[in-house]
Write an enzyme that holds these catalytic residues in place. Sequence first.
Site, PDB file in Angstrom:
ATOM      1  N   TYR A 181       0.752  -1.437   0.054  1.00  0.00           N
ATOM      2  CA  TYR A 181       0.060  -0.099   0.147  1.00  0.00           C
ATOM      3  C   TYR A 181       0.973   1.110   0.025  1.00  0.00           C
ATOM      4  O   TYR A 181       2.178   1.168  -0.276  1.00  0.00           O
ATOM      5  CB  TYR A 181      -1.033  -0.033   0.968  1.00  0.00           C
ATOM      6  N   ARG A 323      -6.394 -15.268  10.171  1.00  0.00           N
ATOM      7  CA  ARG A 323      -7.340 -16.160   9.916  1.00  0.00           C
ATOM      8  C   ARG A 323      -7.496 -17.078  11.157  1.00  0.00           C
ATOM      9  O   ARG A 323      -8.884 -17.597  11.298  1.00  0.00           O
ATOM     10  CB  ARG A 323      -6.815 -17.047   8.799  1.00  0.00           C
TER      11      ARG A 323
END
Length: 358
Positions: A181, A323
């Site tokens: 990013y 996760r």
Amino acid sequence: MSRLFQPLQQRGLQLRNRIAVSPMCQYSSVDGMPDDWHLVHLGSRAVGGAAIVFTEASAVSPEGRISPQDAGIWNDAQADAWARIAAFIAAQGAIPAMQLAHAGRKASTHAPWRGSGAVALGDGGWQVVAPSALAFDDGYPLPVALDAGGIAKVVADYRAAAVRAHAAGFRIIEIHAAHGYLLHEFLSPLSNRRDDGYGGDFAGRTRLACEVIAAVRDAWPQDLPLWLRISATDWVDGGWDIAQSVELARIAVRLGIDLVDVSSGGLDPRQAIVVGPGYQVPFAARIRREAGVATGAVGLITEPAQAEAIIAGGEADVVLLAREFLRDPYFPVRAARALDARLRVPEQYLRAWGTGGD
């Protein structure tokens, strides 16, 4: 005593253990607004015993979103919506935390389950920006290189977002400079081809990240921690690497960063990553050792004994799970049982989890 369940002091905050919910994009917002999904998603992990619950990467500007469905913190209405979520997290004994982000050239792309690549301008997409006019990959938007005014706006947007985050009740800010990013794009010579003061050598490529850190630290209360997430390496020859990450961490400490959250990759589709349990932990350990800063370890940390070993071995100060928390919102409860540690649980759950906690 389990090291994973020992408190950690960071400035004026005490973490009840060393387990944090890593930022995880939900792609479930309209106009950047968090809603009931975010309340339940984040709140349930606070109920589950995590010390810190991070929001998803929250955009500091509309053009900083990864997708049109990303949450943000660029206006007061969004801050007001976040406030009830932060309050609920805090009421469960966890620390509400927000990751501030700008997606750069990886913005204006589809949510994962809606396809891949660029969202067209006519379908709700927008012109993306980057250090240089280089697309992330085929099918991704071609960015416009930021000029001096655009760079100044990025710094101002981060600062304003930090002010709003504090007003909303968040008590830790993490600046996102990883995963390809915008801030990471400036750091890496693979994506930063500028020939001005924001490109070229290490000092030029790290300049924007340092300016953002300084601006946010100035706006953020001195008794509250400020974190930085980085990608320790691009996993591509000639890219950003662990040696540069160590040096950036040393500078970041001087600018007021309290913990470096160490991930990797995401900048270049040519990356060659050897993935396995805890594969990024050695990066966190090296930065902790050589830069003299607290670190967070991430990446395929799934078992209580594994998390305990990371903290007990001095490889990191905090583990951040993503996760595994999607699979098990109550991972800290499971870990406390496995490690014979105490963890206070909500009164409403005592019938299942035992008197006073497990």
